[in-house]
Design a protein around this motif. Structure first.
Motif, PDB file in Angstrom:
ATOM      1  N   ASP A   1       0.849  -1.191   0.000  1.00  0.00           N
ATOM      2  CA  ASP A   1       0.000   0.000   0.000  1.00  0.00           C
ATOM      3  C   ASP A   1       0.880   1.234   0.000  1.00  0.00           C
ATOM      4  O   ASP A   1       2.009   1.215   0.503  1.00  0.00           O
ATOM      5  CB  ASP A   1      -0.887   0.030   1.247  1.00  0.00           C
ATOM      6  N   LEU A   2       0.337   2.317  -0.547  1.00  0.00           N
ATOM      7  CA  LEU A   2       1.049   3.589  -0.551  1.00  0.00           C
ATOM      8  C   LEU A   2       0.581   4.434   0.626  1.00  0.00           C
ATOM      9  O   LEU A   2      -0.582   4.381   1.027  1.00  0.00           O
ATOM     10  CB  LEU A   2       0.798   4.346  -1.858  1.00  0.00           C
ATOM     11  N   THR A   3       1.494   5.231   1.162  1.00  0.00           N
ATOM     12  CA  THR A   3       1.151   6.158   2.232  1.00  0.00           C
ATOM     13  C   THR A   3       0.432   7.355   1.622  1.00  0.00           C
ATOM     14  O   THR A   3       0.371   7.505   0.399  1.00  0.00           O
ATOM     15  CB  THR A   3       2.424   6.631   2.958  1.00  0.00           C
ATOM     16  N   ALA A   4      -0.061   8.246   2.464  1.00  0.00           N
ATOM     17  CA  ALA A   4      -0.740   9.447   1.975  1.00  0.00           C
ATOM     18  C   ALA A   4       0.190  10.312   1.125  1.00  0.00           C
ATOM     19  O   ALA A   4      -0.264  10.999   0.216  1.00  0.00           O
ATOM     20  CB  ALA A   4      -1.286  10.257   3.149  1.00  0.00           C
ATOM     21  N   ASP A   5       1.503  10.258   1.418  1.00  0.00           N
ATOM     22  CA  ASP A   5       2.444  11.037   0.610  1.00  0.00           C
ATOM     23  C   ASP A   5       2.967  10.240  -0.586  1.00  0.00           C
ATOM     24  O   ASP A   5       3.914  10.650  -1.246  1.00  0.00           O
ATOM     25  CB  ASP A   5       3.574  11.626   1.468  1.00  0.00           C
TER      26      ASP A   5
ATOM     27  N   HIS B   1       7.374   7.787  11.529  1.00  0.00           N
ATOM     28  CA  HIS B   1       6.347   8.829  11.435  1.00  0.00           C
ATOM     29  C   HIS B   1       6.935  10.167  10.970  1.00  0.00           C
ATOM     30  O   HIS B   1       6.281  10.914  10.252  1.00  0.00           O
ATOM     31  CB  HIS B   1       5.655   8.975  12.794  1.00  0.00           C
ATOM     32  N   GLU B   2       8.165  10.480  11.377  1.00  0.00           N
ATOM     33  CA  GLU B   2       8.774  11.757  11.005  1.00  0.00           C
ATOM     34  C   GLU B   2       8.980  11.858   9.495  1.00  0.00           C
ATOM     35  O   GLU B   2       8.801  12.913   8.907  1.00  0.00           O
ATOM     36  CB  GLU B   2      10.126  11.963  11.706  1.00  0.00           C
ATOM     37  N   ALA B   3       9.357  10.789   8.869  1.00  0.00           N
ATOM     38  CA  ALA B   3       9.629  10.801   7.426  1.00  0.00           C
ATOM     39  C   ALA B   3       8.343  10.698   6.605  1.00  0.00           C
ATOM     40  O   ALA B   3       8.189  11.386   5.597  1.00  0.00           O
ATOM     41  CB  ALA B   3      10.576   9.662   7.061  1.00  0.00           C
TER      42      ALA B   3
END
Length: 160
Positions: free
Chosen positions: A88-92, A104-106
């Motif tokens: 899955d892809l992240t929101a970014d 989480h920071e990246a």
């Protein structure tokens, strides 16, 4: 003079034409021979720094990350890493393994706990750095990588 003549130029030509190609192919063979061991080393670090850190309570583990380690030999280079295909892809827009590695920071998680705290799985969990460090140390010593390469080179030089 009675004896023989050692022709250095002829020897150089033979080395260039016969020995050098076998040496280079032996290096590639050694990297290919070693690839499964390198994959296992990275898999072990993923187990240690990702899976052993916590036991999930809100989701079921798929072990997809652990089973996505792949390697490839391109010329005289062995690449070992996580294949991000199918994650899955992240929101970014990056594949999930990058979020796990960078934390989480990246690549921020979309859903944080209601109290604003972060769960353990949101921390950076870098498996590539310790894998690379182990290989650097291994290369500087008489390690398994060197043995695999020397063995493959010797096979090629013997005509195999």
């Amino acid at each position: 003079m009675t004896g023989f003549k050692l022709d250095i130029e002829g020897l150089k030509r033979q080395i260039e034409q016969k020995v050098k190609p076998r040496l280079l192919q032996g290096v590639q063979d050694g990297l290919k021979d070693h690839a499964p061991k390198a994959e296992q080393t990275m898999t072990d670090y993923i187990q240690e720094v990702v899976y052993n850190v916590y036991e999930p309570k809100v989701y079921e583990r798929t072990y997809k990350l652990l089973n996505s380690v792949r390697s490839e030999v391109d010329g005289n280079t062995l690449r070992v890493g996580v294949d991000p295909t199918g994650f899955d892809l992240t929101a970014d827009g990056v594949p999930y393994p990058y979020r796990v590695a960078g934390g989480h920071e990246a690549h921020p998680y979309e859903h944080l706990p209601k109290n604003g705290s972060r769960a353990a799985f949101m921390d950076k969990r870098d498996w590539a750095t310790p894998t690379a460090a182990e290989y650097k140390e291994n290369a500087e010593q008489e390690g398994v990588l060197k043995r695999d390469m020397v063995s493959a080179i010797n096979r090629r030089l013997r005509g195999g």
